[in-house]
Design a protein around this motif. Sequence first.
Motif, PDB file in Angstrom:
ATOM      1  N   PRO A   1      10.912   6.497   6.277  1.00  0.00           N
ATOM      2  CA  PRO A   1       9.666   6.043   6.909  1.00  0.00           C
ATOM      3  C   PRO A   1       8.647   5.557   5.897  1.00  0.00           C
ATOM      4  O   PRO A   1       7.828   4.699   6.204  1.00  0.00           O
ATOM      5  CB  PRO A   1       9.177   7.296   7.657  1.00  0.00           C
ATOM      6  CG  PRO A   1       9.882   8.444   7.005  1.00  0.00           C
ATOM      7  CD  PRO A   1      11.198   7.918   6.543  1.00  0.00           C
ATOM      8  N   GLU A   2       8.691   6.092   4.659  1.00  0.00           N
ATOM      9  CA  GLU A   2       7.741   5.643   3.641  1.00  0.00           C
ATOM     10  C   GLU A   2       7.979   4.183   3.280  1.00  0.00           C
ATOM     11  O   GLU A   2       7.034   3.421   3.087  1.00  0.00           O
ATOM     12  CB  GLU A   2       7.844   6.528   2.396  1.00  0.00           C
ATOM     13  CG  GLU A   2       7.318   7.933   2.578  1.00  0.00           C
ATOM     14  CD  GLU A   2       8.253   8.818   3.391  1.00  0.00           C
ATOM     15  OE1 GLU A   2       9.458   8.470   3.487  1.00  0.00           O
ATOM     16  OE2 GLU A   2       7.775   9.824   3.931  1.00  0.00           O
ATOM     17  N   ALA A   3       9.252   3.784   3.169  1.00  0.00           N
ATOM     18  CA  ALA A   3       9.561   2.388   2.856  1.00  0.00           C
ATOM     19  C   ALA A   3       9.037   1.473   3.954  1.00  0.00           C
ATOM     20  O   ALA A   3       8.422   0.433   3.690  1.00  0.00           O
ATOM     21  CB  ALA A   3      11.068   2.207   2.676  1.00  0.00           C
ATOM     22  N   ARG A   4       9.266   1.845   5.189  1.00  0.00           N
ATOM     23  CA  ARG A   4       8.798   1.022   6.306  1.00  0.00           C
ATOM     24  C   ARG A   4       7.272   0.972   6.350  1.00  0.00           C
ATOM     25  O   ARG A   4       6.685  -0.071   6.665  1.00  0.00           O
ATOM     26  CB  ARG A   4       9.353   1.559   7.622  1.00  0.00           C
ATOM     27  CG  ARG A   4      10.865   1.403   7.736  1.00  0.00           C
ATOM     28  CD  ARG A   4      11.386   2.034   9.007  1.00  0.00           C
ATOM     29  NE  ARG A   4      12.829   1.938   9.085  1.00  0.00           N
ATOM     30  CZ  ARG A   4      13.493   0.929   9.629  1.00  0.00           C
ATOM     31  NH1 ARG A   4      12.812  -0.091  10.133  1.00  0.00           N
ATOM     32  NH2 ARG A   4      14.807   0.917   9.664  1.00  0.00           N
ATOM     33  N   ALA A   5       6.631   2.093   6.041  1.00  0.00           N
ATOM     34  CA  ALA A   5       5.165   2.120   6.058  1.00  0.00           C
ATOM     35  C   ALA A   5       4.589   1.191   4.996  1.00  0.00           C
ATOM     36  O   ALA A   5       3.618   0.473   5.249  1.00  0.00           O
ATOM     37  CB  ALA A   5       4.665   3.549   5.850  1.00  0.00           C
ATOM     38  N   VAL A   6       5.185   1.195   3.797  1.00  0.00           N
ATOM     39  CA  VAL A   6       4.712   0.300   2.741  1.00  0.00           C
ATOM     40  C   VAL A   6       4.939  -1.152   3.134  1.00  0.00           C
ATOM     41  O   VAL A   6       4.045  -2.000   3.009  1.00  0.00           O
ATOM     42  CB  VAL A   6       5.419   0.611   1.408  1.00  0.00           C
ATOM     43  CG1 VAL A   6       5.088  -0.453   0.366  1.00  0.00           C
ATOM     44  CG2 VAL A   6       5.011   1.985   0.902  1.00  0.00           C
ATOM     45  N   LEU A   7       6.123  -1.456   3.643  1.00  0.00           N
ATOM     46  CA  LEU A   7       6.446  -2.834   3.999  1.00  0.00           C
ATOM     47  C   LEU A   7       5.567  -3.350   5.134  1.00  0.00           C
ATOM     48  O   LEU A   7       5.196  -4.526   5.151  1.00  0.00           O
ATOM     49  CB  LEU A   7       7.918  -2.931   4.397  1.00  0.00           C
ATOM     50  CG  LEU A   7       8.923  -2.750   3.255  1.00  0.00           C
ATOM     51  CD1 LEU A   7      10.324  -2.537   3.807  1.00  0.00           C
ATOM     52  CD2 LEU A   7       8.893  -3.942   2.314  1.00  0.00           C
ATOM     53  N   ARG A   8       5.227  -2.495   6.071  1.00  0.00           N
ATOM     54  CA  ARG A   8       4.394  -2.918   7.197  1.00  0.00           C
ATOM     55  C   ARG A   8       2.907  -2.937   6.857  1.00  0.00           C
ATOM     56  O   ARG A   8       2.107  -3.499   7.590  1.00  0.00           O
ATOM     57  CB  ARG A   8       4.616  -1.979   8.385  1.00  0.00           C
ATOM     58  CG  ARG A   8       5.965  -2.129   9.063  1.00  0.00           C
ATOM     59  CD  ARG A   8       6.185  -1.035  10.079  1.00  0.00           C
ATOM     60  NE  ARG A   8       7.416  -1.220  10.824  1.00  0.00           N
ATOM     61  CZ  ARG A   8       8.076  -0.244  11.437  1.00  0.00           C
ATOM     62  NH1 ARG A   8       7.622   1.003  11.366  1.00  0.00           N
ATOM     63  NH2 ARG A   8       9.182  -0.497  12.099  1.00  0.00           N
ATOM     64  N   GLY A   9       2.539  -2.310   5.728  1.00  0.00           N
ATOM     65  CA  GLY A   9       1.140  -2.208   5.374  1.00  0.00           C
ATOM     66  C   GLY A   9       0.602  -3.494   4.779  1.00  0.00           C
ATOM     67  O   GLY A   9       1.340  -4.302   4.226  1.00  0.00           O
TER      68      GLY A   9
ATOM     69  N   PRO B   1       0.805  -1.223   0.000  1.00  0.00           N
ATOM     70  CA  PRO B   1       0.000   0.000   0.000  1.00  0.00           C
ATOM     71  C   PRO B   1       0.839   1.274   0.000  1.00  0.00           C
ATOM     72  O   PRO B   1       1.829   1.393   0.715  1.00  0.00           O
ATOM     73  CB  PRO B   1      -0.799  -0.123   1.304  1.00  0.00           C
ATOM     74  CG  PRO B   1       0.120  -0.897   2.208  1.00  0.00           C
ATOM     75  CD  PRO B   1       0.847  -1.872   1.311  1.00  0.00           C
ATOM     76  N   ALA B   2       0.424   2.214  -0.819  1.00  0.00           N
ATOM     77  CA  ALA B   2       1.043   3.539  -0.800  1.00  0.00           C
ATOM     78  C   ALA B   2       0.673   4.255   0.490  1.00  0.00           C
ATOM     79  O   ALA B   2      -0.308   3.912   1.161  1.00  0.00           O
ATOM     80  CB  ALA B   2       0.578   4.350  -2.006  1.00  0.00           C
ATOM     81  N   THR B   3       1.458   5.257   0.854  1.00  0.00           N
ATOM     82  CA  THR B   3       1.142   6.045   2.041  1.00  0.00           C
ATOM     83  C   THR B   3       0.137   7.145   1.742  1.00  0.00           C
ATOM     84  O   THR B   3      -0.452   7.721   2.650  1.00  0.00           O
ATOM     85  CB  THR B   3       2.429   6.662   2.623  1.00  0.00           C
ATOM     86  OG1 THR B   3       3.084   7.425   1.602  1.00  0.00           O
ATOM     87  CG2 THR B   3       3.364   5.573   3.114  1.00  0.00           C
ATOM     88  N   GLU B   4      -0.048   7.452   0.457  1.00  0.00           N
ATOM     89  CA  GLU B   4      -1.023   8.457   0.042  1.00  0.00           C
ATOM     90  C   GLU B   4      -1.841   7.877  -1.105  1.00  0.00           C
ATOM     91  O   GLU B   4      -1.286   7.445  -2.120  1.00  0.00           O
ATOM     92  CB  GLU B   4      -0.320   9.735  -0.405  1.00  0.00           C
ATOM     93  CG  GLU B   4      -1.250  10.890  -0.727  1.00  0.00           C
ATOM     94  CD  GLU B   4      -0.508  12.160  -1.118  1.00  0.00           C
ATOM     95  OE1 GLU B   4      -1.172  13.180  -1.341  1.00  0.00           O
ATOM     96  OE2 GLU B   4       0.737  12.117  -1.211  1.00  0.00           O
ATOM     97  N   ASN B   5      -3.153   7.858  -0.945  1.00  0.00           N
ATOM     98  CA  ASN B   5      -4.052   7.314  -1.955  1.00  0.00           C
ATOM     99  C   ASN B   5      -5.189   8.303  -2.201  1.00  0.00           C
ATOM    100  O   ASN B   5      -5.759   8.844  -1.250  1.00  0.00           O
ATOM    101  CB  ASN B   5      -4.650   5.983  -1.502  1.00  0.00           C
ATOM    102  CG  ASN B   5      -3.600   4.909  -1.294  1.00  0.00           C
ATOM    103  OD1 ASN B   5      -3.216   4.217  -2.216  1.00  0.00           O
ATOM    104  ND2 ASN B   5      -3.133   4.768  -0.046  1.00  0.00           N
ATOM    105  N   GLU B   6      -5.515   8.510  -3.470  1.00  0.00           N
ATOM    106  CA  GLU B   6      -6.573   9.466  -3.799  1.00  0.00           C
ATOM    107  C   GLU B   6      -7.245   9.047  -5.108  1.00  0.00           C
ATOM    108  O   GLU B   6      -6.557   8.819  -6.115  1.00  0.00           O
ATOM    109  CB  GLU B   6      -5.980  10.867  -3.954  1.00  0.00           C
ATOM    110  CG  GLU B   6      -6.997  11.950  -4.245  1.00  0.00           C
ATOM    111  CD  GLU B   6      -6.347  13.306  -4.403  1.00  0.00           C
ATOM    112  OE1 GLU B   6      -6.820  14.109  -5.230  1.00  0.00           O
ATOM    113  OE2 GLU B   6      -5.339  13.570  -3.697  1.00  0.00           O
TER     114      GLU B   6
END
Length: 371
Positions: free
Chosen positions: A245-253, A105-110
């Motif tokens: 932090p974006e890489a970690r957010a995607v990997l953890r999502g 998942p991306a950190t920003e979706n629209e």
Amino acid sequence: MEFTVGGQLAVRITAADVGKRVSVRRSTGKMGPGERFTDTVGVLTSWNEGVLLVTRRSGEVVRIAESDLVAGKVIPSAPGGGAARRGVPVASEAELTRVAARAWPATENEPLAPDAPDGWLLRAAAGRAGDRTGGPSGFTRRANSVLALGAPGLPLDDALGRVVAWYTERGLPPYVQTGTGPGGASGLPGELERRGWRREVSAHVLVGALAPLADRLPDRAGVRLSRNVDEAWMTRYGRSGGPDPEARAVLRGGPSVWFATCPAPGDATENRMRGEPGAEEPGIPAAIGRLVVDGRWAGFTAVEVAPEFRRRGLASAVMGALARQALEEGASAAYLQVETGNTAALALYAGLGFTVHHTYDHWRAPEEVGP
């Protein structure tokens, strides 16, 4: 649909069931006959701050307030028990594309068009400005591209103009991800090519039955599974340029995420005596992998092995541990994504029983359409 236990409605799901297929009943607040409750069946993809998200097979996400929940239970991901779990479920390209998108998942979706929430989806996961001449500056093209499923909700030229503007505002090169099969956006690749967009990368989505995969792969001692990604795992992961932090957010999502680490064969002292590379870094795993369980599907990503430890069965050991975890959570089929030019990986996965389900491309905007 029966929820009762001893004549009483029962909630038998918790946040620990994220990633599993569930059936839930919630109050609608209406008191008329037949209108008091509504039922939802799908994958429990989130349970945070008092709100449940259940994703139906169509891709529709249903938000349910925990306070409205009156019943819930986990249900089988593949009807028919063990025999059904030996095969690959039938799935459309659109369904599997949405599953894979939830797993990365991306950190920003629209939504591209607010009036078309099921149309094209703008996605970004970037914490630094990029340039239009190099590679993607965000964390992977998959998380920094438009997911083009169905109609965009706008005339095509207007839609592409919106895409370019949106990514340019974020310092990112504009990309569109589109499938090449009948389930993709109809005719879109040809329209992009006519407008000067360039196909930059193509990838196959491979699928395989999960139970035979788990049976075939070795059960190696020492492979560790965790819900969290640690520094050692990130050090081995080759696609992350640093602790963004974006890489970690995607990997953890994702609905139900697991990280696997496999130590080097032998301990650090033995490696050092043999003079093997990496002996001075015993804390860095020799192999890693990531798994996302989403109902009946188990997605494998980030399976990597240190060059000095390849061809020793470590990737198979990592995938085996993850596959068995996925079976425990009720998944029945596996998928993974491989770039079309990676012939070695394609041969490896073909030997494990994977076949091509569909292919997708990433198209990059021509320079002249930018600001």
